[in-house]
Design an enzyme around this catalytic site. Structure first.
Site, short mmCIF file in Angstrom:
data_model
loop_
_atom_site.label_atom_id
_atom_site.label_comp_id
_atom_site.label_asym_id
_atom_site.label_seq_id
_atom_site.Cartn_x
_atom_site.Cartn_y
_atom_site.Cartn_z
N ARG A 90 -4.78 38.17 72.33
CA ARG A 90 -5.34 37.64 73.56
C ARG A 90 -4.21 37.17 74.48
O ARG A 90 -3.18 36.68 74.01
CB ARG A 90 -6.25 36.44 73.27
CG ARG A 90 -7.63 36.83 72.78
CD ARG A 90 -8.48 37.44 73.89
NE ARG A 90 -9.80 37.83 73.44
CZ ARG A 90 -10.15 39.04 73.02
NH1 ARG A 90 -9.28 40.03 73.00
NH2 ARG A 90 -11.39 39.29 72.64
N HIS A 139 -5.99 46.11 78.52
CA HIS A 139 -6.96 45.63 77.52
C HIS A 139 -7.87 46.78 77.07
O HIS A 139 -9.09 46.72 77.20
CB HIS A 139 -7.78 44.45 78.05
CG HIS A 139 -8.44 43.67 76.96
ND1 HIS A 139 -8.66 42.31 77.03
CD2 HIS A 139 -8.93 44.05 75.74
CE1 HIS A 139 -9.26 41.90 75.92
NE2 HIS A 139 -9.43 42.95 75.12
P1 NDP Z 1 -10.29 38.86 61.92
O1 NDP Z 1 -11.03 37.58 62.01
O2 NDP Z 1 -10.76 39.91 61.00
O3 NDP Z 1 -8.77 38.56 61.53
C1 NDP Z 1 -8.05 37.48 62.09
C2 NDP Z 1 -6.77 37.28 61.29
O4 NDP Z 1 -5.99 36.26 61.93
C3 NDP Z 1 -7.01 36.81 59.85
O5 NDP Z 1 -6.10 37.45 59.00
C4 NDP Z 1 -6.69 35.31 59.93
O6 NDP Z 1 -6.22 34.76 58.73
C5 NDP Z 1 -5.58 35.30 60.96
N1 NDP Z 1 -5.43 33.98 61.58
C6 NDP Z 1 -6.35 33.30 62.31
N2 NDP Z 1 -5.82 32.13 62.72
C7 NDP Z 1 -4.56 32.08 62.24
C8 NDP Z 1 -3.52 31.13 62.31
N3 NDP Z 1 -3.67 29.97 62.97
N4 NDP Z 1 -2.37 31.40 61.68
C9 NDP Z 1 -2.19 32.55 60.98
N5 NDP Z 1 -3.14 33.51 60.88
C10 NDP Z 1 -4.31 33.27 61.50
O7 NDP Z 1 -10.19 39.42 63.42
P2 NDP Z 1 -9.99 40.92 63.89
O8 NDP Z 1 -8.90 41.54 63.10
O9 NDP Z 1 -11.29 41.63 63.99
O10 NDP Z 1 -9.52 40.69 65.41
C11 NDP Z 1 -8.40 39.90 65.68
C12 NDP Z 1 -8.28 39.68 67.18
O11 NDP Z 1 -7.81 40.87 67.81
C13 NDP Z 1 -9.57 39.36 67.93
O12 NDP Z 1 -9.93 38.00 67.77
C14 NDP Z 1 -9.20 39.71 69.34
O13 NDP Z 1 -8.60 38.59 69.96
C15 NDP Z 1 -8.17 40.80 69.17
N6 NDP Z 1 -8.71 42.11 69.58
C16 NDP Z 1 -8.20 42.71 70.68
C17 NDP Z 1 -8.65 43.93 71.08
C18 NDP Z 1 -8.04 44.63 72.22
O14 NDP Z 1 -8.60 45.62 72.70
N7 NDP Z 1 -6.89 44.21 72.70
C19 NDP Z 1 -9.74 44.61 70.38
C20 NDP Z 1 -10.18 43.91 69.21
C21 NDP Z 1 -9.68 42.71 68.84
P3 NDP Z 1 -7.23 34.39 57.51
O15 NDP Z 1 -7.96 35.65 57.19
O16 NDP Z 1 -6.32 33.97 56.43
O17 NDP Z 1 -8.13 33.33 58.00
C1 OXD Z 2 -11.66 42.59 72.13
C2 OXD Z 2 -12.31 43.89 72.16
O1 OXD Z 2 -12.07 41.70 71.39
O2 OXD Z 2 -12.04 44.67 73.09
O3 OXD Z 2 -10.69 42.42 72.88
O4 OXD Z 2 -13.07 44.20 71.23
#
Ligand code: NDP
Ligand code: OXD
Length: 315
Positions: A230, A278
């Site tokens: 993000r 994005h």
């Molecule tokens: P998940 O919830 O599956 O994974 C999040 C990961 O981040 C987990 O491994 C979690 O660790 C880790 N995490 C969270 N907080 C912390 C922290 N403070 N310190 C270290 N590790 C942390 O989410 P997704 O993989 O589905 O998506 C991740 C993000 O990607 C979304 O929230 C979104 O912001 C972004 N995204 C962007 C897109 C784009 O088009 N640019 C599209 C899709 C997603 P743990 O499992 O140990 O809790």
């Molecule tokens: C996001 C998406 O979370 O595009 O950014 O799915």
């Protein structure tokens, strides 16, 4: 009998015929309406599929049973102070979304290795710019911050073409072949090993501004950065300064604090920075409808829904 209403706010009103066409096939028992359809009785709405609903709106739907985010990150929904917290908020966690994210991250890592920004500028200037990129995937370590649904898929794909992959997360992870680094205590060691750092973290108070000078200073000299998490996680001035000083050799950014990124923003023109809009992982509407239809059917059978937002954890 009147059908339960699903309100949709994703892709604008122009996208409604496509949403309705797919729902008509996969969930014909739903009445699928545009978010601002004034003829809808708020008390008839049981489901919503939304990207960035205006704060306060969800709290005015008294019979709402499930909120479906149309993206994987639901921070734009969860930040509503009046969000009905008892209503499950489901993230878009389709296999196709993870596949697309894996492809984007792999493309970004290869673009950094091959000098794609330099190549693009040379072509735009009709300039024959011969150079020999030195590194290959097999001598490059990619460090993924956030080893969840998206990060895990990216890790597998990067490994498939020879990158060494390590991961950093809040809790330990077991992804085959990926060394897991955990929490603040192990962040320094993780950064010191990574040639390319990829941010796939959710937006939370802990991750806000994480990609700023202190983290960049802890990276290898000449390392590169990819942010697909993000925009709120990055301090763009710090990233541009690190690119200018050579601390960072390159960056690929898909997300920004202000989206769309304004035309006058210096990020657009930086010679070491690839900007995308994005678009890293956008599964087609047909796939998102299939996911939502399947989960609505599960909900109606009384099953617990997967991939729900945890209000205490913040993702
Ligand atoms: P998940 O919830 O599956 O994974 C999040 C990961 O981040 C987990 O491994 C979690 O660790 C880790 N995490 C969270 N907080 C912390 C922290 N403070 N310190 C270290 N590790 C942390 O989410 P997704 O993989 O589905 O998506 C991740 C993000 O990607 C979304 O929230 C979104 O912001 C972004 N995204 C962007 C897109 C784009 O088009 N640019 C599209 C899709 C997603 P743990 O499992 O140990 O809790
Ligand atoms: C996001 C998406 O979370 O595009 O950014 O799915």
């Amino acid at each position: 009998m009147t059908k339960p209403v699903l309100l949709v706010k994703s892709g604008g009103e122009a996208a409604m015929p496509e949403w309705q066409r797919h729902f008509a096939i996969l969930a014909p028992d739903l009445d699928v309406r545009w978010w601002d359809d004034a003829t809808v009785d708020p008390a008839a709405v049981r489901y919503v599929l939304v990207w960035d609903p205006e704060p306060g709106r969800l709290g005015r739907l008294p019979k709402l049973e499930v909120i479906f985010g149309s993206g994987a990150g639901v921070d734009f929904i969860a930040s509503d102070p009046d969000l009905p917290r008892h209503v499950p908020l489901v993230r878009m966690a389709t296999p196709g979304a993870a596949q697309r994210m894996g492809e984007y991250v792999t493309w970004a890592a290869l673009s950094l290795l091959k000098g794609a920004r330099r190549i693009g500028m040379a072509q735009a200037a009709r300039r024959w710019d011969y150079f020999e990129p030195e590194q290959t995937a097999t001598d490059t370590t990619v460090g993924i911050m956030g080893l969840g649904h998206m990060g895990g898929a990216a890790a597998r794909m990067l490994q498939g073409i020879g990158f060494t992959v390590i991961g950093w997360s809040r809790t330990p992870k077991e992804v085959p072949g990926v060394r897991s680094f955990v929490a603040a205590a192990e962040r320094g060691a993780f950064l010191a090993m990574s040639d390319i750092v990829v941010c796939l973290l959710p937006a939370t108070p802990e991750t806000r501004g994480i990609l700023s000078k202190p983290l960049l200073d802890g990276m290898k000299d000449g390392a590169a950065l990819v942010n697909v998490g993000r925009g709120s996680q990055q301090r763009i001035e710090d990233i541009l300064a690190a690119l200018d000083s050579g601390k960072l050799s390159g960056a690929v950014l898909d997300v920004f604090e202000q989206e769309p990124l304004p035309p006058e923003h210096p990020a657009w023109a930086h010679p070491k920075l690839l900007v995308t809009s994005h678009l890293a992982s956008l599964p087609p509407r047909s796939e998102r409808v299939a996911y939502v239809a399947k989960l609505i059917a599960a909900h109606e059978r009384g099953e617990k829904l997967p991939n729900t937002y945890d209000h205490d954890r913040g993702y």
